[in-house]
Motif scaffolding. Structure first.
Motif: not given
Length: 588
Positions: A161-179
């Protein structure tokens, strides 16, 4: 020089093995700190003989790819982070960045400090703001396509959502599981299968790579993003990583709020200490902080090594510790006859994982620390992996007049005298198949998939046959009759007939597999192939001499001695000659 090169090669193999365990199997056996120590040790050895060239395994990122999942190429390489564990190394890193900025007439560097999640790396692809792809790190260039599982992770937005979103975007992050979820799921696994995951990272990795997204959904995974890999140009390009994170947050991507902009080592250390205090109260596991050069321009100028970004580093926390007591000390016998002292502990929990025992390694270690039954000890799970004793309460030992447990003189399984023929710190029982503890493990190895595999002859059946004194050596397996198997629990008539048939048709193999099956010390798959290629047939091999063995690739004096020690033992020769009468050998 030659001796140092051998040590380097041995260390390389060890590091590759632990990389495979960590990234591919999600079953690490050593902590991150211990792994970093191996890398440092390798660097010292290389410098000692003037080797500057980077070894190829250090250029590999991540893991081998699962054959069960489709693969996808990352838009940009997915690198890992270099780790440090001391203020001195932090100061060195910051000093390098400052020196670089001065040489290039750049502004004084700022540093964005964030949490280092103890999870699994994930790459997300958004096109026109819509989620169209998701992949694991894989080998850094190609990852596993896990979009089917990512769709069921609630915290990952399907549309930005929102403005100024690139046409193509690669996001990096971490998948975790809560304690809480980790403890709940582990208890469920224990109740159903009697098995459990050693830490939350392994469970998150296994859940993300499931073939069935329904299973993944039940695991209740979460996601936090920390950077952008690739993008088409922004209308308003932020030159600050800190502001980048704010932008990701405004698009609806989950960015954890605990982060800080720092300007020197003192402020970074202060943030590190603050996070360390809050660590236990967080809902998920972290193992340190990540420090990034804040300026995007400076990041681009600093660039990357073959494996790490030069503008970012992970500052790891020290190991977690708990105090407990030693209830007993047992001496286990391994497949190769190694006598391993193991302390039985009063159960203690570290991050939801129950610790009941810990290895005391060898005789030298036992004599050094003088372990006693009743000792109060501090247990550490470095990197949430293998537990170890890091401290002993000496005052408690004196107060209660505890006496050290002595290393046995005789094998606890077969009562033969324990010896050391290899000049290392380990004592062994050399009885081989005559020792019950070794017999079971040796037979399991003998009929494993890389050796003389027989379909249907699994670990449980071998254990039952050994326990009932039906088999004493490999040749007994080929003499099994229906009457030997009918009294084994949970094996029906159909299974018995199938097993006997598989045994009857399994008598064709290669010389290298035959040799590897015996599990001779230092004779692995590669050395077995080299020996079989050199000697061509079993008769030549059985008559080999020390000088001839040294001509074989990857065989030195120690390996040659181990091999001759095994094949010249009368009991082993009897077994080998009995087997070659019924076996037919084919080319490797």
């Amino acid at each position: 020089m030659k001796n140092v090169k051998k040590k380097i090669k041995k260390l390389e193999r060890k590091i590759c093995y632990h990389l495979y365990l960590y990234h591919t199997l999600n079953k690490p056996k050593i902590s991150d700190l211990e792994f970093d120590f191996l890398i440092e040790k390798l660097d010292i050895l290389k410098k000692k003989i003037g080797i500057k060239k980077k070894f190829s395994y250090l250029n590999k990122i991540g893991s081998s790819l699962s054959k069960k999942l489709k693969t996808v190429k990352h838009l940009t390489n997915m690198l890992s982070l270099e780790s440090i564990n001391s203020i001195e190394k932090l100061e060195y890193f910051i000093k390098k960045i400052i020196t670089f900025s001065k040489k290039n007439n750049l502004k004084k560097p700022e540093f964005c400090c964030e949490l280092k999640f103890d999870g699994v790396a994930l790459s997300l692809i958004y096109k026109h703001g819509k989620l169209i792809g998701a992949s694991t790190r894989g080998n850094g260039i190609i990852g596993e396509n896990v979009i089917h599982n990512v769709y069921v992770i609630k915290s990952i937005p399907k549309k930005l959502v929102g403005n100024n979103i690139p046409k193509l975007l690669e996001i990096r992050g971490e998948v975790i599981i809560h304690k809480d979820d980790f403890i709940r799921l582990n208890q469920s696994f224990r109740n159903k299968k009697g098995d459990f995951f050693s830490n939350s990272r392994n469970l998150a990795a296994g859940s993300l790579r499931q073939l069935d997204p329904i299973i993944t959904k039940k695991r209740n995974l979460s996601f936090y993003c920390h950077s952008i890999g690739f993008y088409t140009p922004f209308l308003k390009f932020p030159n600050s990583h800190f502001n980048f994170l704010k932008l990701l947050d405004s698009w609806g991507l989950p960015v954890y709020s605990l982060r800080q902009l720092c300007f020197n080592v003192k402020e970074i250390v202060s943030f590190y200490k603050e996070v360390k205090k809050k660590r236990s109260s967080l809902k998920f596991e972290i193992d340190g902080i990540v420090i990034k050069t804040n300026s995007i321009d400076m990041q681009n100028k600093l660039g990357f090594s073959s494996k790490f970004p030069k503008w970012s580093i992970a500052y790891k926390f020290p190991s977690k510790k708990k105090i407990t007591s030693i209830l007993n000390i047992n001496f286990n016998v391994s497949r190769t006859g190694l006598i391993i002292p193991v302390a039985k502990l009063k159960p203690v929990f570290i991050d939801g994982v129950e610790i009941k025992k810990v290895s005391l390694y060898n005789q030298k270690n036992m004599e050094k620390f003088g372990f006693c039954i009743g000792d109060l000890v501090t247990i550490c799970r470095s990197g949430d992996v293998i537990p170890k004793i890091v401290d002993i309460n000496v005052e408690n030992r004196k107060k209660n007049n505890l006496k050290p447990i002595k290393f046995p003189i005789y094998c606890p399984s077969c009562n033969s005298k324990i010896k050391n023929k290899f000049g290392d710190n380990f004592l062994r029982c050399f009885s081989g198949f005559e020792c019950v503890s070794q017999r079971e493990r040796m037979l399991i190895h003998f009929f494993s998939k890389d050796a003389l595999y027989i379909r249907g002859l699994g670990k449980n059946i071998i254990r039952k046959l050994v326990d009932k004194d039906i088999i004493f050596s490999p040749i007994d397996v080929f003499n099994l009759k229906i009457r030997d198997l009918v009294n084994l629990n949970r094996i029906g008539d159909v299974s018995i007939k199938k097993l006997l048939y598989e045994i009857s048709v399994s008598k064709e193999t290669t010389l290298s597999r035959f040799l590897y099956a015996f599990g001779i010390k230092d004779i692995g798959k590669t050395v077995s192939v080299n020996l079989s290629s050199h000697y061509k047939n079993i008769e030549n091999l059985m008559n080999s001499k020390f000088e001839d063995l040294l001509l074989v690739k990857k065989i030195g004096k120690k390996v040659a001695s181990n091999f001759l020690s095994f094949i010249n033992k009368e009991e082993n020769r009897k077994i080998i000659y009995s087997l070659i009468k019924i076996f037919k050998f084919k080319n490797n």
